[in-house]
Design a protein around this motif. Structure first.
Motif, mmCIF file in Angstrom:
data_model
loop_
_atom_site.group_PDB
_atom_site.id
_atom_site.type_symbol
_atom_site.label_atom_id
_atom_site.label_comp_id
_atom_site.label_asym_id
_atom_site.label_seq_id
_atom_site.Cartn_x
_atom_site.Cartn_y
_atom_site.Cartn_z
ATOM 1 N N LEU A 53 0.849 -1.183 0.000
ATOM 2 C CA LEU A 53 0.000 0.000 0.000
ATOM 3 C C LEU A 53 0.886 1.233 0.000
ATOM 4 O O LEU A 53 2.007 1.214 0.527
ATOM 5 C CB LEU A 53 -0.913 0.018 1.233
ATOM 6 C CG LEU A 53 -1.958 -1.089 1.348
ATOM 7 C CD1 LEU A 53 -2.641 -1.017 2.712
ATOM 8 C CD2 LEU A 53 -2.984 -1.001 0.242
ATOM 9 N N HIS A 54 0.383 2.308 -0.571
ATOM 10 C CA HIS A 54 1.122 3.562 -0.516
ATOM 11 C C HIS A 54 1.328 3.992 0.942
ATOM 12 O O HIS A 54 0.450 3.784 1.796
ATOM 13 C CB HIS A 54 0.385 4.664 -1.272
ATOM 14 C CG HIS A 54 0.425 4.502 -2.762
ATOM 15 N ND1 HIS A 54 -0.527 3.800 -3.464
ATOM 16 C CD2 HIS A 54 1.319 4.937 -3.681
ATOM 17 C CE1 HIS A 54 -0.227 3.822 -4.753
ATOM 18 N NE2 HIS A 54 0.885 4.509 -4.920
ATOM 19 N N ASP A 55 2.481 4.575 1.190
ATOM 20 C CA ASP A 55 2.822 5.200 2.472
ATOM 21 C C ASP A 55 3.212 4.209 3.567
ATOM 22 O O ASP A 55 3.499 4.628 4.687
ATOM 23 C CB ASP A 55 1.670 6.086 2.995
ATOM 24 C CG ASP A 55 1.216 7.095 1.961
ATOM 25 O OD1 ASP A 55 2.088 7.717 1.345
ATOM 26 O OD2 ASP A 55 0.000 7.249 1.762
ATOM 27 N N GLU A 56 3.232 2.909 3.281
ATOM 28 C CA GLU A 56 3.743 2.005 4.287
ATOM 29 C C GLU A 56 5.263 1.935 4.183
ATOM 30 O O GLU A 56 5.859 2.277 3.162
ATOM 31 C CB GLU A 56 3.131 0.613 4.144
ATOM 32 C CG GLU A 56 3.542 -0.160 2.912
ATOM 33 C CD GLU A 56 3.061 -1.598 2.967
ATOM 34 O OE1 GLU A 56 3.456 -2.301 3.917
ATOM 35 O OE2 GLU A 56 2.290 -2.012 2.078
ATOM 36 N N SER A 104 -9.973 1.509 8.418
ATOM 37 C CA SER A 104 -9.003 1.254 7.345
ATOM 38 C C SER A 104 -9.171 -0.122 6.718
ATOM 39 O O SER A 104 -8.630 -0.373 5.633
ATOM 40 C CB SER A 104 -7.579 1.393 7.880
ATOM 41 O OG SER A 104 -7.247 0.309 8.729
ATOM 42 N N GLU A 108 -10.355 0.019 3.222
ATOM 43 C CA GLU A 108 -9.342 0.371 2.231
ATOM 44 C C GLU A 108 -8.426 -0.805 1.923
ATOM 45 O O GLU A 108 -8.074 -1.059 0.768
ATOM 46 C CB GLU A 108 -8.523 1.555 2.741
ATOM 47 C CG GLU A 108 -7.738 2.250 1.670
ATOM 48 C CD GLU A 108 -7.776 3.756 1.853
ATOM 49 O OE1 GLU A 108 -7.606 4.458 0.850
ATOM 50 O OE2 GLU A 108 -7.986 4.226 2.980
ATOM 51 N N GLU A 112 -8.019 -2.586 -1.782
ATOM 52 C CA GLU A 112 -6.749 -2.479 -2.491
ATOM 53 C C GLU A 112 -6.073 -3.824 -2.738
ATOM 54 O O GLU A 112 -5.360 -3.991 -3.727
ATOM 55 C CB GLU A 112 -5.793 -1.571 -1.711
ATOM 56 C CG GLU A 112 -6.226 -0.125 -1.615
ATOM 57 C CD GLU A 112 -6.053 0.624 -2.925
ATOM 58 O OE1 GLU A 112 -5.259 0.169 -3.774
ATOM 59 O OE2 GLU A 112 -6.724 1.647 -3.104
ATOM 60 N N LYS A 152 2.154 -4.900 8.498
ATOM 61 C CA LYS A 152 2.664 -3.551 8.215
ATOM 62 C C LYS A 152 2.933 -2.759 9.485
ATOM 63 O O LYS A 152 3.510 -1.663 9.430
ATOM 64 C CB LYS A 152 1.651 -2.818 7.333
ATOM 65 C CG LYS A 152 1.353 -3.551 6.019
ATOM 66 C CD LYS A 152 0.197 -2.926 5.266
ATOM 67 C CE LYS A 152 -0.280 -3.784 4.118
ATOM 68 N NZ LYS A 152 0.763 -4.154 3.163
ATOM 69 N N GLN A 201 -2.287 3.662 4.595
ATOM 70 C CA GLN A 201 -2.403 4.446 3.365
ATOM 71 C C GLN A 201 -3.089 5.780 3.616
ATOM 72 O O GLN A 201 -4.197 5.826 4.148
ATOM 73 C CB GLN A 201 -3.156 3.649 2.307
ATOM 74 C CG GLN A 201 -3.264 4.366 0.959
ATOM 75 C CD GLN A 201 -3.576 3.416 -0.176
ATOM 76 O OE1 GLN A 201 -2.750 2.633 -0.582
ATOM 77 N NE2 GLN A 201 -4.803 3.483 -0.683
ATOM 78 N N GLY A 239 -6.751 8.144 0.957
ATOM 79 C CA GLY A 239 -7.859 7.353 0.444
ATOM 80 C C GLY A 239 -9.130 7.626 1.221
ATOM 81 O O GLY A 239 -9.411 8.759 1.627
#
Length: 574
Positions: A274-277, A457, A460, A464, A485, A491, A494
């Motif tokens: 995922l983005h930002d992890e 979350s 999301e 994803e 994570k 993320q 979102g």
């Protein structure tokens, strides 16, 4: 039936519209004639009082003792003992006994989802749907050596087991990560920089011991073909024309491109990103690295992860906790009868060990949460919803310790982390002196750490990731991803609203013994690296809105965790 325990004292007071301090309840229970003591205390209470104080009860009992010492007259009708009935502790007499499914989560990693036959991962063990009793099947459990044990009890009239008797002096609850009253974010750019920097620093510490990490700004000076490793935050993921994966990782010094070849085993892990992890990668620098157009060819990819060797803590005595979420009082579909059956069962001797109740958000239905919600409300005023919730909370035995966090339907900010309720709502929900903390929070109950997170979350994560990694029918699998994570809402940007703070309160820095969430209204549980992971479903039948978005909720289930063994029993009350 005589009044013998504090639990029954609280129940009788609740039926007459009153609450009481714990010390006041103890004084009433220790009185020579508790029923008469209650009558006298209520008669002497001020007209606007709704809660009896210990000083008030003590003065009433002292006055009553003085009158009895001075009186030689025969007792009058007013002095007759009031006898309570079996129907008084919060609900109708003789409710149907709930179904119970016992799963030994010590030897096997069970995983269920209501009404479905779950396909098990190597982390989750065998599937046993509790509604049918099921049968144990460990064929798909690579990490499990024993099948899941199932105990199905037939629905029957309750057995006369007597009243519970709890020594509350043994209770021990500690809360970490409560950011209530600690919010510093103003929405400025610098606030977002601060929270992401804190996230990177704390999660990178979980990864640096596994690799020989280099900052991104030093990689360009290394010779092509050199081995290198990076710890970074995922800033971009995209596929190339050839079907490979290009991942851009950012640290505090810059950004560096990393290529995952489609024929490598590591390519399967890209599906989980995922983005930002924050992740770590190891590999080899391209031959043209020193020209400024270098790239890192990835051989291995690492998540912060929960250690596979993690051994959870347990309590030093036989004691249990009930884990519930998503009560949704105020909705037309709130299952009031099921809640009362649950509360009635808690009053029985069979539930004597259940001394804690942990509620993971959405106490009420809220107002304006989704389109046309007002058409599905039974109570339209948000404060009245909380007053009604408090009345249902009074049905729970007074000797239970209650901890609760808010959810996205509750009257707090939507952005996570969510602070605990304000003083006005706390005053409304004053029954039992509940401990109210932020979402998320780490709650340690008699030595067992429980990460409580409402779970927004999860929507999301499920949207994803591939179905086999995260889906609504097996909500615990999406929770596994958060443990992997080590962040409950990785993320940004979102559907999950995130609030910038100086500290990222959503990082899972310490490994929990139990991970408890809700939100998705689906029931499931399992173990991830020995962390007992539970999504506890809801207490709200399907609404018209849920039907329109294909949500078939799992209702009125109460997972009971034995804190001394971390064994799990699932009780169904509808």
């Amino acid at each position: 039936m005589p009044l013998e325990t504090p639990a029954r004292i609280v129940s009788v007071l609740a039926t007459r519209g009153y609450n009481a301090d714990r010390e006041a309840v103890t004084l009433l229970a220790d009185a020579d004639d508790p029923a008469r003591a209650i009558d006298r205390a209520l008669e002497a209470a001020p007209d606007d009082a709704i809660k009896l104080s210990a000083d008030h009860v003590a003065s009433v009992l002292a006055e009553s003792d003085g009158r009895r010492d001075r009186s030689t007259a025969a007792p009058t009708a007013d002095d007759a003992t009031t006898e309570t009935t079996d129907s008084e502790p919060g609900g109708p007499a003789n409710p149907a006994e709930p179904e119970a499914t016992t799963a030994d989560t010590t030897d096997a990693d069970p995983s269920i989802s209501s009404g479905t036959d779950s396909t098990m991962s190597s982390e989750s063990g065998s599937a046993v749907p509790p509604e049918t009793g099921g049968s144990s099947d460990a064929a798909g459990a690579a990490e499990s050596d024993a099948a899941t044990a199932t105990d199905r009890r037939p629905t029957a009239e309750p057995v006369a087991t007597g009243e519970r008797s709890i020594d509350t002096s043994n209770h021990d609850v500690e809360i970490e990560g409560d950011m209530t009253g600690q919010s510093t974010g103003t929405g400025e750019y610098s606030d977002f920089v601060a929270v992401f920097r804190d996230r990177y620093e704390r999660l990178s510490r979980q990864l640096r011991g596994r690799i020989n990490h280099r900052p991104t700004n030093t990689l360009s000076s290394m010779a092509g073909g050199s081995e290198a490793a990076i710890v970074g935050m995922v800033s971009d993921i995209r596929s190339t024309a050839s079907g490979h994966w290009l991942i851009e990782l950012e640290d505090t010094n810059g950004v560096y491109p990393c290529l995952v070849m489609k024929d490598r085993d590591t390519a399967e892990q890209v599906d989980e990103l995922l983005h930002d992890e924050v992740i770590a990668v190891e590999g080899t620098l391209s031959d043209d690295n020193s020209d400024g157009d270098g790239i890192l060819f990835v051989d291995d990819l690492y998540f912060p992860e929960i250690p596979r060797t993690y051994q959870p803590s347990t309590a030093d005595r036989e004691v249990s906790a009930a884990l519930v979420s998503d009560v949704h009082v105020g909705s037309q579909e709130f299952m009031a009868d099921a809640w009362t059956r649950f509360a009635d069962w808690l009053h029985t001797e069979e539930a004597n060990a259940v001394e804690y109740l942990l509620i993971a958000g959405d106490m009420v239905e809220g107002v304006g949460v989704y389109p046309d919600q007002d058409e599905e409300l039974d109570i339209v005023d948000i404060y009245d919803q909380y007053r009604e919730f408090s009345e249902f909370l009074k049905e729970v035995p007074g000797d239970m310790e209650i901890v609760m966090i808010p959810g996205n339907h509750d009257a707090v900010r939507l952005a996570e982390p969510q602070p605990g309720f304000d003083e006005e709502l706390r005053d409304i929900m004053s029954a039992h002196d509940c401990r109210i903390t932020a979402n998320p929070s780490m709650v340690t109950v008699e030595g067992v750490s429980v990460l409580m997170y409402h779970g927004v979350s999860l929507d999301e994560v499920i949207a994803e990731l591939p179905d086999e990694k995260a889906n609504y029918d097996e909500p615990h699998k999406a929770m596994y991803q958060l443990l992997k994570k080590r962040h409950v809402a990785p993320q940004f940007g979102g559907h999950t609203r995130l609030a910038p703070e100086e500290r990222d309160y959503l990082v899972i820095e310490e490994t929990p013994d139990v991970f408890h969430a809700g939100h998705v209204h689906k029931f499931g549980y399992g173990k991830y690296h020995n962390v007992l992971t539970i999504n506890s479903g809801c207490w709200q039948a399907q609404t018209a809105f849920q039907e329109s978005v294909n949500i078939d909720p799992d209702c009125a289930m109460a997972p009971i965790v034995d804190l001394d063994t971390l064994d799990l029993t699932i009780r169904k009350f509808a």
